[in-house]
Write a protein that holds these residues in place. Structure first.
Motif, PDB file in Angstrom:
ATOM      1  N   VAL A   1      22.897 -22.665  50.626  1.00 47.27           N
ATOM      2  CA  VAL A   1      23.633 -22.205  51.811  1.00 47.27           C
ATOM      3  C   VAL A   1      24.557 -21.050  51.437  1.00 47.27           C
ATOM      4  O   VAL A   1      25.132 -21.026  50.351  1.00 47.27           O
ATOM      5  CB  VAL A   1      24.440 -23.354  52.462  1.00 47.27           C
ATOM      6  N   SER A   2      24.681 -20.101  52.338  1.00 46.92           N
ATOM      7  CA  SER A   2      25.503 -18.920  52.088  1.00 46.92           C
ATOM      8  C   SER A   2      26.949 -19.153  52.499  1.00 46.92           C
ATOM      9  O   SER A   2      27.225 -19.732  53.560  1.00 46.92           O
ATOM     10  CB  SER A   2      24.954 -17.721  52.860  1.00 46.92           C
ATOM     11  N   GLY A   3      27.859 -18.657  51.682  1.00 47.31           N
ATOM     12  CA  GLY A   3      29.273 -18.709  52.018  1.00 47.31           C
ATOM     13  C   GLY A   3      29.632 -17.849  53.216  1.00 47.31           C
ATOM     14  O   GLY A   3      30.721 -17.973  53.770  1.00 47.31           O
ATOM     15  N   ALA A   4      28.714 -16.981  53.621  1.00 44.10           N
ATOM     16  CA  ALA A   4      28.937 -16.180  54.827  1.00 44.10           C
ATOM     17  C   ALA A   4      28.894 -17.051  56.078  1.00 44.10           C
ATOM     18  O   ALA A   4      29.478 -16.695  57.106  1.00 44.10           O
ATOM     19  CB  ALA A   4      27.891 -15.074  54.926  1.00 44.10           C
ATOM     20  N   TRP A   5      28.217 -18.195  55.992  1.00 36.71           N
ATOM     21  CA  TRP A   5      28.034 -19.063  57.160  1.00 36.71           C
ATOM     22  C   TRP A   5      28.606 -20.458  56.975  1.00 36.71           C
ATOM     23  O   TRP A   5      28.889 -21.151  57.952  1.00 36.71           O
ATOM     24  CB  TRP A   5      26.540 -19.192  57.497  1.00 36.71           C
ATOM     25  N   VAL A   6      28.768 -20.885  55.717  1.00 38.93           N
ATOM     26  CA  VAL A   6      29.231 -22.247  55.423  1.00 38.93           C
ATOM     27  C   VAL A   6      30.450 -22.178  54.512  1.00 38.93           C
ATOM     28  O   VAL A   6      30.439 -21.476  53.487  1.00 38.93           O
ATOM     29  CB  VAL A   6      28.110 -23.071  54.742  1.00 38.93           C
ATOM     30  N   ASP A   7      31.494 -22.911  54.873  1.00 34.06           N
ATOM     31  CA  ASP A   7      32.699 -22.991  54.044  1.00 34.06           C
ATOM     32  C   ASP A   7      32.445 -24.011  52.936  1.00 34.06           C
ATOM     33  O   ASP A   7      32.380 -25.218  53.183  1.00 34.06           O
ATOM     34  CB  ASP A   7      33.890 -23.404  54.912  1.00 34.06           C
ATOM     35  N   LYS A   8      32.306 -23.529  51.703  1.00 25.46           N
ATOM     36  CA  LYS A   8      32.026 -24.411  50.566  1.00 25.46           C
ATOM     37  C   LYS A   8      33.291 -24.723  49.754  1.00 25.46           C
ATOM     38  O   LYS A   8      33.215 -25.337  48.697  1.00 25.46           O
ATOM     39  CB  LYS A   8      30.959 -23.767  49.671  1.00 25.46           C
ATOM     40  N   SER A   9      34.446 -24.296  50.272  1.00 26.08           N
ATOM     41  CA  SER A   9      35.691 -24.431  49.514  1.00 26.08           C
ATOM     42  C   SER A   9      36.111 -25.882  49.314  1.00 26.08           C
ATOM     43  O   SER A   9      36.823 -26.197  48.363  1.00 26.08           O
ATOM     44  CB  SER A   9      36.816 -23.666  50.208  1.00 26.08           C
ATOM     45  N   GLY A  10      35.684 -26.800  50.191  1.00 30.85           N
ATOM     46  CA  GLY A  10      36.090 -28.194  50.081  1.00 30.85           C
ATOM     47  C   GLY A  10      35.158 -29.067  49.267  1.00 30.85           C
ATOM     48  O   GLY A  10      35.395 -30.276  49.141  1.00 30.85           O
ATOM     49  N   LEU A  11      34.112 -28.482  48.695  1.00 34.18           N
ATOM     50  CA  LEU A  11      33.149 -29.282  47.934  1.00 34.18           C
ATOM     51  C   LEU A  11      33.697 -29.775  46.604  1.00 34.18           C
ATOM     52  O   LEU A  11      33.271 -30.799  46.082  1.00 34.18           O
ATOM     53  CB  LEU A  11      31.880 -28.462  47.667  1.00 34.18           C
ATOM     54  N   PHE A  12      34.644 -29.013  46.047  1.00 36.29           N
ATOM     55  CA  PHE A  12      35.148 -29.318  44.713  1.00 36.29           C
ATOM     56  C   PHE A  12      36.668 -29.287  44.701  1.00 36.29           C
ATOM     57  O   PHE A  12      37.300 -28.666  45.552  1.00 36.29           O
ATOM     58  CB  PHE A  12      34.630 -28.278  43.702  1.00 36.29           C
ATOM     59  N   GLU A  13      37.232 -29.935  43.689  1.00 32.52           N
ATOM     60  CA  GLU A  13      38.658 -29.790  43.433  1.00 32.52           C
ATOM     61  C   GLU A  13      38.829 -28.513  42.610  1.00 32.52           C
ATOM     62  O   GLU A  13      38.254 -28.386  41.525  1.00 32.52           O
ATOM     63  CB  GLU A  13      39.192 -31.002  42.674  1.00 32.52           C
ATOM     64  N   VAL A  14      39.578 -27.580  43.141  1.00 33.01           N
ATOM     65  CA  VAL A  14      39.696 -26.256  42.540  1.00 33.01           C
ATOM     66  C   VAL A  14      41.029 -26.116  41.809  1.00 33.01           C
ATOM     67  O   VAL A  14      42.049 -26.640  42.247  1.00 33.01           O
ATOM     68  CB  VAL A  14      39.578 -25.168  43.641  1.00 33.01           C
ATOM     69  N   PHE A  15      40.988 -25.413  40.685  1.00 30.37           N
ATOM     70  CA  PHE A  15      42.225 -25.016  40.000  1.00 30.37           C
ATOM     71  C   PHE A  15      42.075 -23.578  39.525  1.00 30.37           C
ATOM     72  O   PHE A  15      40.972 -23.024  39.518  1.00 30.37           O
ATOM     73  CB  PHE A  15      42.570 -25.978  38.854  1.00 30.37           C
ATOM     74  N   HIS A  16      43.194 -22.974  39.177  1.00 27.04           N
ATOM     75  CA  HIS A  16      43.181 -21.600  38.683  1.00 27.04           C
ATOM     76  C   HIS A  16      43.823 -21.571  37.307  1.00 27.04           C
ATOM     77  O   HIS A  16      44.787 -22.288  37.041  1.00 27.04           O
ATOM     78  CB  HIS A  16      43.935 -20.668  39.640  1.00 27.04           C
ATOM     79  N   GLY A  17      43.266 -20.729  36.448  1.00 27.54           N
ATOM     80  CA  GLY A  17      43.820 -20.538  35.118  1.00 27.54           C
ATOM     81  C   GLY A  17      44.688 -19.296  35.108  1.00 27.54           C
ATOM     82  O   GLY A  17      45.759 -19.265  35.703  1.00 27.54           O
ATOM     83  N   HIS A  18      44.196 -18.237  34.460  1.00 27.03           N
ATOM     84  CA  HIS A  18      44.939 -16.988  34.337  1.00 27.03           C
ATOM     85  C   HIS A  18      44.684 -16.020  35.489  1.00 27.03           C
ATOM     86  O   HIS A  18      45.455 -15.076  35.669  1.00 27.03           O
ATOM     87  CB  HIS A  18      44.585 -16.304  33.013  1.00 27.03           C
TER      88      HIS A  18
END
Length: 198
Positions: free
Chosen positions: A89-106
């Motif tokens: 599925v394309s991120g242009a049409w589907v919000d995939k942001s909630g599929l994973f627990e996200v963190f940021h490093g640098h």
């Protein structure tokens, strides 16, 4: 079908050796976006560079081009279904942001996946324009490994990472097999008095 010296011409789609299946992360439309990607390789040691080929048609391509950052996340075999899904599925049409627990490093535009035991964040070093893809070469800004996937020396253990492998054109996922040797070691007995490699 052409045969020469006991070898069959299998055509030009000869990429049958297993590749590491990863999930590339980017920031698109202000939120994390993910896609499955296996066309990647290490391309330099100093600085440490990692290259990944992304189709120009993909939403991820536009996101990486806009931000100059991306992540490469290594899923476990238990994550095969969700890894396949983010490639369907394309991120242009589907919000995939909630599929994973996200963190940021640098980096702020290279979302990392906590469920993946290895997550690598990259800044675009250069981009190579190809007919259908762009080969984004990223300089590694940070590599994050789950502490329970480290060996006694503190290095990532591939057996504990349990990475997913992909073969094409049969489009199958595999798990890693057994250790069969040691690099830069097992061939020494055959080298004799030869010079340096290369």
């Amino acid at each position: 079908m052409t045969t020469i010296s006991g070898r069959v011409d299998i055509g030009l789609n000869a990429f049958v050796v297993p590749m590491a299946q990863t999930i590339v992360g980017s920031m698109a439309d202000g939120r994390p976006n993910f896609m499955a990607a296996a066309w990647l390789t290490r391309v330099n040691s100093k600085p440490p560079l990692l290259g990944v080929a992304i189709s120009k048609r993909h939403h991820t391509h536009a996101a990486i081009t806009a931000t100059g950052q991306f992540s490469v996340n290594v899923p476990t075999v238990e994550m095969t279904a969700v890894t396949d899904y983010v490639g369907l599925v394309s991120g242009a049409w589907v919000d995939k942001s909630g599929l994973f627990e996200v963190f940021h490093g640098h980096l702020d535009a290279a979302p990392l996946i906590r469920q993946c035991p290895l997550a690598i964040e990259c800044r675009v070093y250069t981009a190579v324009d190809l007919p259908g893809d762009t080969f984004f070469i990223g300089e590694i800004a940070g590599a994050w490994c789950a502490d329970d996937c480290l060996d006694a020396d503190g290095a990532p253990d591939p057996r504990l990472l349990r990475p997913v492998l992909l073969t094409m054109p049969d489009n199958r996922y595999w798990s890693m097999g057994d250790v069969v040797g040691r690099a830069w070691h097992d061939g020494k007995a055959l080298r004799g008095g030869g010079g340096e490699a290369g």
